[in-house]
Write an enzyme that holds these catalytic residues in place. Sequence first.
Site, mmCIF file in Angstrom:
data_model
loop_
_atom_site.group_PDB
_atom_site.id
_atom_site.type_symbol
_atom_site.label_atom_id
_atom_site.label_comp_id
_atom_site.label_asym_id
_atom_site.label_seq_id
_atom_site.Cartn_x
_atom_site.Cartn_y
_atom_site.Cartn_z
ATOM 1 C CB CYS A 19 18.596 27.654 58.099
ATOM 2 S SG CYS A 19 17.674 28.565 59.349
ATOM 3 C CG HIS A 68 13.830 26.065 57.436
ATOM 4 N ND1 HIS A 68 13.391 25.526 58.620
ATOM 5 C CD2 HIS A 68 14.767 27.002 57.788
ATOM 6 C CE1 HIS A 68 14.019 26.106 59.644
ATOM 7 N NE2 HIS A 68 14.856 26.988 59.164
#
Lengths: 343, 343, 343, 343
Positions: free
Chosen positions: C149, C241
């Site tokens: 990710c 994120h």
Amino acid sequence: MTRVGVLGATGAVGQRFIQLLSSHDDFEIAALTASSDSAGKPYKEAAKWRVDTPIPDSVADVDVLETTPEAVPNDVDLLFSSLPSSVAERVEHGFCEAGYVVSSNSSNERNAADVPLVIPEVNADHLDLIEVQRDERGWDGALVKNPNCSTITMVPTLAALDRFGLDRVHVSTLQAVSGAGYSGVSSMEILDNVIPHIGGEEEKMETESRKLLGEFTGSEIDWHDVDVSASCNRVPTLDGHLENVWAELDDDPTVEDVFAAFEDYAGQDLPSAPSPLIETFEEPDRPQPRLDRFLGDGMAVAAGGVQQTPDGVQYNCLAHNTIRGAAGASVLNGELLERDGWL
Amino acid sequence: MTRVGVLGATGAVGQRFIQLLSSHDDFEIAALTASSDSAGKPYKEAAKWRVDTPIPDSVADVDVLETTPEAVPNDVDLLFSSLPSSVAERVEHGFCEAGYVVSSNSSNERNAADVPLVIPEVNADHLDLIEVQRDERGWDGALVKNPNCSTITMVPTLAALDRFGLDRVHVSTLQAVSGAGYSGVSSMEILDNVIPHIGGEEEKMETESRKLLGEFTGSEIDWHDVDVSASCNRVPTLDGHLENVWAELDDDPTVEDVFAAFEDYAGQDLPSAPSPLIETFEEPDRPQPRLDRFLGDGMAVAAGGVQQTPDGVQYNCLAHNTIRGAAGASVLNGELLERDGWL
Amino acid sequence: MTRVGVLGATGAVGQRFIQLLSSHDDFEIAALTASSDSAGKPYKEAAKWRVDTPIPDSVADVDVLETTPEAVPNDVDLLFSSLPSSVAERVEHGFCEAGYVVSSNSSNERNAADVPLVIPEVNADHLDLIEVQRDERGWDGALVKNPNCSTITMVPTLAALDRFGLDRVHVSTLQAVSGAGYSGVSSMEILDNVIPHIGGEEEKMETESRKLLGEFTGSEIDWHDVDVSASCNRVPTLDGHLENVWAELDDDPTVEDVFAAFEDYAGQDLPSAPSPLIETFEEPDRPQPRLDRFLGDGMAVAAGGVQQTPDGVQYNCLAHNTIRGAAGASVLNGELLERDGWL
Amino acid sequence: MTRVGVLGATGAVGQRFIQLLSSHDDFEIAALTASSDSAGKPYKEAAKWRVDTPIPDSVADVDVLETTPEAVPNDVDLLFSSLPSSVAERVEHGFCEAGYVVSSNSSNERNAADVPLVIPEVNADHLDLIEVQRDERGWDGALVKNPNCSTITMVPTLAALDRFGLDRVHVSTLQAVSGAGYSGVSSMEILDNVIPHIGGEEEKMETESRKLLGEFTGSEIDWHDVDVSASCNRVPTLDGHLENVWAELDDDPTVEDVFAAFEDYAGQDLPSAPSPLIETFEEPDRPQPRLDRFLGDGMAVAAGGVQQTPDGVQYNCLAHNTIRGAAGASVLNGELLERDGWL
């Protein structure tokens, strides 16, 4: 399409109004107003957009108007208000005198004898109080209020339980920070903390509940005599008010009776009304704010944790405080006003 | 100095025990035990130290022992236990049979007829139940329990109010994540959320309160007949349980009477006992977990938000759940055991 | 409709797979597998559903299967895998040998010479490595990976900048807790805190970026020689994120050049591919995780804060870590596998 | 005892000043000033006390003064200032002209050629610039500044590394909300979020670092030529700034060399100076804000996560932003001013 306006369009509730109205099937945004600092600016500059969907193209470049009847086009039929309560009374009266119908989320005058305080699924018939209001105030327009976010979360469940004879309510709230607006709760106050007090909130829950559950006699609202005792807390969640409720009842319903009362409680046939109104959970740890606040697109009330007590029941309920508890509540009242021919 | 040991020294409560005991004037840490995985390792390796003061030098290099009577030195007079309740009964019995006095925070047997459940400021005389326990169980040692963290937070205030005739209690808790141990509540569960259920917690508050407020007749505890109805919530705070309490009372005390009852409630003359026991706040938004959990070095109970209701009073109370509500509670019971000659 | 299965369907990423696939136009869920504890149970019982949309009716009562080729129907053409990396290699190989094409989010073998590591908008042509893989491993099926990710969040922006000659990258990540799974980060670790280390994450960003930006020579991937130096932090956010990037470049592009490179970077014509791939912000305080993680239905990369530095540029980028960074990445690879005829 | 005053005593940093000074061995609080709204009120009414230790008895009932030289007693020798930067320059100059020595945390004039910007352990000798200042400005008093909180966190570590030839720095900050004051960051902005921009912060880190690490030639500061490139983020932590640093160095020190350089870096022999100044961690996941911000009573800098890079090292550092990074920094400068005879 009904042409509508939003008074106080740049704040937290104002942005929710725009998010809800920009995709509404029957309402078309025709006026956005804000304080004189913002008037004349494109909406995207006047508002610091903070909803987690993009600012709708249909409003981004619309010029913000002054919050005066003169500034708003005459063909606007319905105004949604989320003005600060300090100025709302004066401004809303001006619009009502000028013939506008105002569906307001502001807290002023909610308990006034001739102002309908309405949750469409609970007391749609209170809208007829508008006739009294027009008689007394000489208005062509009308002023309708929705209750406070913490009240809205609980009252549909109390209305469902009233068939068992509602006597007394203790309620403890765990309220999200968005209820106080964008700058209402500072991060230094609430991170790793709880604030066991929200000014005026307990009184709102105690009085508004009684008016909402009251009977319209044809000329006035005969308030319900339920005694509500509230304790209100601010917790570090963004959206969604959770409430622990104890209801003392005349009858002695089982847990199944209570679930049935919640599930059978009738909704309304309006565009923004959820079906069912009250979503129930068997799991003891639900509803939870983050998982369940978007049920019914943020317009449902969630209930769970039902248990019998010596004199009634206890349970938890939850609603999205800026949708069902604020902007969505006013929009739903607007839909009711339109359907019932008040515009 | 009394030589003491900690059973289950590596967990969250175990680390609080060590933090409290390492600077204690009367107790000296002489044994740290943990599961067999950790036995034989220096404490600083066995425990992932997570308290925000450095690991005390006096324990960092101490070898962790097995949690058995054979492994613990004979000259240890008092053991503090924070074992998981699943194993605590078996293990604690073993130590009591071997002659050790165990002051335990584990939840097993709190309601057993011959196990003293004690808050020194509330029911120190219940300690005499040890004689019954020794008779019945044939132990040289003894087993004493402190209540659950959520119970400890409320019961001192109820004890103070009992002079007005305590009838019924509704209580809603807003509990910190540390109450569930280091891995008890995952961040994905609790960030931007509230969990309106803590398994077994409501029952603990309802039963433990009645036993604590009961009378020791000389042979047994005659439980108080107060009816407690609890609703327990986990909120995103680290330490400090806040509780909204409604107490129905026979008398009709004023707010000032209630403040006086709280402020006058007697403490204990023990090293870790705070003075006053109950710290009161006039400000309606206090106590708050982050600001007030360290009152009395984490051993005080804070109270505020006192209001009259039609049948009694409502108020908020707060205590540090891993100090006054867990490790500190056991240490305080240990101090009482020593003072009253049970070691 | 292509019939697809999800291996490891009950975990955090597995639930995202189901959320994304249940409304997919081209894929139909035909198999859900989990560990043997869950096999045989209806999905709604096997999974503790924690996504904030309700569990889809189409899967709620589907029985969970064992995670073996024998248990999965033969007419399933594509499997999505979010197995724990500790078991993924063995299990995925079994499915590939049995002829299934597996689009996997698990971290094992991402750097293997014959395993395509693909972001469709960046290096779709690497999929041709499947021929090498089938030759070497003798599989009828195939194994395709998406990157970690934190890598996916950054690499599209690096790919867009490579036209200016990418030399060296410093990147600091602020990663959400969902990246570690439901029980990966405890609340006691992360409330009011930051953890400046995520095991193995820095290495993943440094190696995966070089492979993704590499050239497929017809027989192997010639890795890009960019030197990436990462510092990875866990912060108290749920999803999304955010990364601070400094890119040293051969050329000396202006801020406008960089915005243009981001905005012009080509997407893919696939059902789940966002358009544009990279959404840019002029406001210096955007993108922000909570406001911008759902851009492109969670599949876009957001970028902003672009500034020149003495040897290149600095900027911030953001993506939804469990959609674009995990389940959505595998689904997108599945769409590419279907379009390019690998099923 | 030196008699000291606090200018702007009611804000977040002002409260930290009082917390630190009320137990100081050498300083005695003799004057508290605030805005004219607060002047004349007892401190406990003027300040909404929000530190988690009780308001000191010694100041609770002290009347707050106007922030003017006339209002402050003449026998006060040293003033600590945490005035808003918008008014600080005018007000601080007034006090300096009136003969007071001001140790200021306000951000104005930090880069002025004749204003010492000091961290006692790094550049105590810059204090001699006061002579230049007095010459140029004709003051009897003096104005000394401490740097911004994010700068203070990093510069001691850079000073320790300068022995290896400091060339270039990339730094990403994860800053606590208290750095913005009580109402600086709203909860709706930061819960479940990160804000990747703090106005002016990057420039402060880039310029202040160069001045602090510079050489005092006898008449001016010759700034260090290190090129600092900063990216500043606000994260949902209360206190403690964490920073990811990459330092490019002329030499090629090992990880052990870097640890040694940190551990050997000399402190100062002043009452509030920690020993050691830089506390180091071998564990890769330390320092963490909540666990390590109180090292050295909040005055230490913590460092860990040291790794070699192709052209230097990367590591993490942390300090308490309102103690070492603000009020404690000014108090430490005050101690240096006293020790070196400037009062």
